[in-house]
Design an enzyme around this catalytic site. Structure first.
Site, PDB file in Angstrom:
ATOM      1  N   LYS A 135       0.821  -1.228   0.000  1.00 22.97           N
ATOM      2  CA  LYS A 135       0.000   0.000   0.000  1.00 22.97           C
ATOM      3  C   LYS A 135       0.852   1.274   0.000  1.00 22.97           C
ATOM      4  O   LYS A 135       0.502   2.265  -0.623  1.00 22.97           O
ATOM      5  CB  LYS A 135      -0.965  -0.003   1.188  1.00 22.97           C
ATOM      6  CG  LYS A 135      -2.096  -1.015   1.017  1.00 22.97           C
ATOM      7  CD  LYS A 135      -3.131  -0.876   2.110  1.00 22.97           C
ATOM      8  CE  LYS A 135      -4.219  -1.927   1.958  1.00 22.97           C
ATOM      9  NZ  LYS A 135      -5.278  -1.803   2.955  1.00 22.97           N
ATOM     10  N   ASP A 144     -10.048   2.533   1.540  1.00 25.52           N
ATOM     11  CA  ASP A 144     -10.231   2.044   2.914  1.00 25.52           C
ATOM     12  C   ASP A 144     -10.894   3.143   3.749  1.00 25.52           C
ATOM     13  O   ASP A 144     -11.683   2.863   4.654  1.00 25.52           O
ATOM     14  CB  ASP A 144      -8.878   1.695   3.561  1.00 25.52           C
ATOM     15  CG  ASP A 144      -8.291   0.397   3.018  1.00 25.52           C
ATOM     16  OD1 ASP A 144      -9.075  -0.475   2.592  1.00 25.52           O
ATOM     17  OD2 ASP A 144      -7.047   0.260   3.006  1.00 25.52           O
TER      18      ASP A 144
HETATM   19  P1  NAP Z   1       0.106  -3.011  10.908  1.00 23.70           P
HETATM   20  O1  NAP Z   1       0.525  -1.788  10.143  1.00 23.70           O
HETATM   21  O2  NAP Z   1       1.044  -4.174  11.019  1.00 23.70           O
HETATM   22  O3  NAP Z   1      -0.267  -2.521  12.413  1.00 23.70           O
HETATM   23  C1  NAP Z   1      -0.565  -3.447  13.421  1.00 23.70           C
HETATM   24  C2  NAP Z   1      -1.095  -2.700  14.650  1.00 23.70           C
HETATM   25  O4  NAP Z   1      -1.537  -3.686  15.601  1.00 23.70           O
HETATM   26  C3  NAP Z   1      -0.053  -1.828  15.373  1.00 23.70           C
HETATM   27  O5  NAP Z   1      -0.705  -0.672  15.864  1.00 23.70           O
HETATM   28  C4  NAP Z   1       0.383  -2.738  16.525  1.00 23.70           C
HETATM   29  O6  NAP Z   1       0.855  -2.044  17.671  1.00 23.70           O
HETATM   30  C5  NAP Z   1      -0.916  -3.422  16.863  1.00 23.70           C
HETATM   31  N1  NAP Z   1      -0.722  -4.692  17.576  1.00 23.70           N
HETATM   32  C6  NAP Z   1      -0.219  -5.845  17.050  1.00 23.70           C
HETATM   33  N2  NAP Z   1      -0.207  -6.801  18.012  1.00 23.70           N
HETATM   34  C7  NAP Z   1      -0.702  -6.238  19.152  1.00 23.70           C
HETATM   35  C8  NAP Z   1      -0.929  -6.709  20.472  1.00 23.70           C
HETATM   36  N3  NAP Z   1      -0.662  -7.980  20.834  1.00 23.70           N
HETATM   37  N4  NAP Z   1      -1.450  -5.863  21.387  1.00 23.70           N
HETATM   38  C9  NAP Z   1      -1.758  -4.572  21.043  1.00 23.70           C
HETATM   39  N5  NAP Z   1      -1.555  -4.065  19.805  1.00 23.70           N
HETATM   40  C10 NAP Z   1      -1.032  -4.886  18.873  1.00 23.70           C
HETATM   41  O7  NAP Z   1      -1.254  -3.610  10.319  1.00 23.70           O
HETATM   42  P2  NAP Z   1      -2.388  -2.857   9.470  1.00 23.70           P
HETATM   43  O8  NAP Z   1      -2.079  -2.964   8.043  1.00 23.70           O
HETATM   44  O9  NAP Z   1      -2.595  -1.521  10.091  1.00 23.70           O
HETATM   45  O10 NAP Z   1      -3.660  -3.803   9.718  1.00 23.70           O
HETATM   46  C11 NAP Z   1      -4.260  -3.946  11.014  1.00 23.70           C
HETATM   47  C12 NAP Z   1      -5.447  -4.880  10.919  1.00 23.70           C
HETATM   48  O11 NAP Z   1      -6.488  -4.299  10.140  1.00 23.70           O
HETATM   49  C13 NAP Z   1      -5.130  -6.230  10.260  1.00 23.70           C
HETATM   50  O12 NAP Z   1      -5.732  -7.227  11.026  1.00 23.70           O
HETATM   51  C14 NAP Z   1      -5.788  -6.151   8.894  1.00 23.70           C
HETATM   52  O13 NAP Z   1      -6.213  -7.406   8.445  1.00 23.70           O
HETATM   53  C15 NAP Z   1      -6.976  -5.259   9.204  1.00 23.70           C
HETATM   54  N6  NAP Z   1      -7.467  -4.528   8.008  1.00 23.70           N
HETATM   55  C16 NAP Z   1      -8.753  -4.755   7.610  1.00 23.70           C
HETATM   56  C17 NAP Z   1      -9.270  -4.069   6.520  1.00 23.70           C
HETATM   57  C18 NAP Z   1     -10.688  -4.318   6.106  1.00 23.70           C
HETATM   58  O14 NAP Z   1     -11.080  -3.909   5.011  1.00 23.70           O
HETATM   59  N7  NAP Z   1     -11.483  -4.963   6.925  1.00 23.70           N
HETATM   60  C19 NAP Z   1      -8.487  -3.151   5.814  1.00 23.70           C
HETATM   61  C20 NAP Z   1      -7.169  -2.929   6.251  1.00 23.70           C
HETATM   62  C21 NAP Z   1      -6.678  -3.631   7.358  1.00 23.70           C
HETATM   63  P3  NAP Z   1       2.431  -1.695  17.861  1.00 23.70           P
HETATM   64  O15 NAP Z   1       2.661  -0.427  17.093  1.00 23.70           O
HETATM   65  O16 NAP Z   1       2.563  -1.517  19.322  1.00 23.70           O
HETATM   66  O17 NAP Z   1       3.212  -2.856  17.328  1.00 23.70           O
END
Ligand code: NAP
Length: 284
Positions: free
Chosen positions: A67, A103
């Site tokens: 992205k 999104d």
């Molecule tokens: P990302 O950039 O890897 O960010 C992950 C986030 O989760 C960070 O803020 C991280 O915190 C936090 N995190 C991970 N493990 C954790 C834990 N054990 N306790 C507390 N916080 C934790 O991922 P992303 O791309 O933003 O995506 C996040 C989620 O959204 C994914 O599950 C993805 O599938 C979903 N998503 C869904 C859609 C949809 O259309 N439904 C679209 C986009 C994304 P730290 O900074 O502290 O590591």
């Protein structure tokens, strides 16, 4: 015949091909348009994108981990893409690559009512949180961000000009009474619940703090309902799960490419059939 695709790495799990193909069929465009999945590793992303128009592609959705790169390679990034720093929808034409981030409008479209003038709490500080916080602020919500790693909370809050939840507040459970909209944009809950409230604990949430005043969005979705969705429903909150946001962002992309109104219910049904969960996935 214009081709469309979702580009990711890996991409085999993506529900977008089934969802878009069902929509194109319902729109009477199946003989004209097609939608496929392309697994493209990061070091080949630029080269593959450059060749797509020649291969008959009119556009592409872009997912993890591309992205950010999709924003960087775009000739014409939208205002949302520039602010969020990431794109999920590319359109090809006239030798140029236009980039959009659906999104953001997808999240807003999935909400049961406009969040304008409401207080919203976004959990997370990664790519999804960035899009969610920008989208909510853009339509006039007052936005707070909480993230496990506070340094990233502060950075994101200052970049997007929204408010960080201060670290002293995060030693205790988050005070949900202060917010009307809560969005989980962390990856907590991905891969199923770990049981005994572990996911809610990781998010500093109390299961009994959800009420009918809340709209709770969990961007995470999978084979079973997340702990957050279960707790929010039990408290009487209106719940939007990640599949509804997926449908809405897909519909926004398809609308952009075809200039036609996509069939939302057909797209929902395609997702339910594809991930094996037949029950309703949206609304309260
Ligand atoms: P990302 O950039 O890897 O960010 C992950 C986030 O989760 C960070 O803020 C991280 O915190 C936090 N995190 C991970 N493990 C954790 C834990 N054990 N306790 C507390 N916080 C934790 O991922 P992303 O791309 O933003 O995506 C996040 C989620 O959204 C994914 O599950 C993805 O599938 C979903 N998503 C869904 C859609 C949809 O259309 N439904 C679209 C986009 C994304 P730290 O900074 O502290 O590591």
């Amino acid at each position: 015949m214009p081709r469309l695709a979702v580009i990711g790495h890996p991409v085999g799990h993506s529900l977008s091909p089934q969802m878009h193909t069902a929509a194109l069929r319902e729109m009477g465009l199946a003989g004209e348009w097609s939608y496929e999945a392309l697994d493209v590793p990061p070091d080949e992303f630029r080269r593959v994108i450059a060749g797509l128009p020649e291969g008959g592609f009119a556009g592409a959705n872009v997912t993890i981990p591309h992205k950010r790169a999709a924003f960087e390679i775009a000739d014409d990034p939208s205002e949302a893409v520039r602010a969020i720093g990431a794109a999920n929808t590319l359109s090809f034409g006239g030798g140029r690559v236009a980039a959009e981030n659906t999104d953001a409008p997808g999240l807003i479209a999935s909400l049961p009512e406009s969040p304008k003038g409401h207080r919203a709490l976004v959990l997370g500080a990664g790519g999804a949180a960035r899009a969610a916080a920008w989208a909510l602020a853009d339509v006039g919500a007052a936005v707070w961000i909480w993230n496990r790693t506070h340094r990233k909370t502060e950075q994101l809050a200052s970049e997007l000009r929204v408010r960080p939840v201060e670290p002293e507040a995060t030693h205790r459970s988050l005070q949900l009474g202060r917010y009307e909209v809560i969005v989980n944009a962390t990856s907590v809950g991905l891969g199923g619940s770990r049981g005994e409230g572990a996911d809610l604990k990781a998010l500093h949430l109390d299961a009994d703090s959800f009420t009918e005043r809340h709209v709770v969005v969990d961007l995470v979705y999978g084979a079973s309902e997340t702990e957050l969705v279960r707790a929010a429903r039990a408290g009487g909150a209106k719940v939007v799960d990640g599949r509804e946001v997926l449908v809405r962002q897909g519909a926004a992309s398809l609308r952009m490419w075809t200039k036609r109104e996509p069939p939302i219910e057909t797209m929902r049904q395609a997702i339910r059939q594809s991930d094996g969960r037949e029950e309703a996935s949206h609304g309260a």
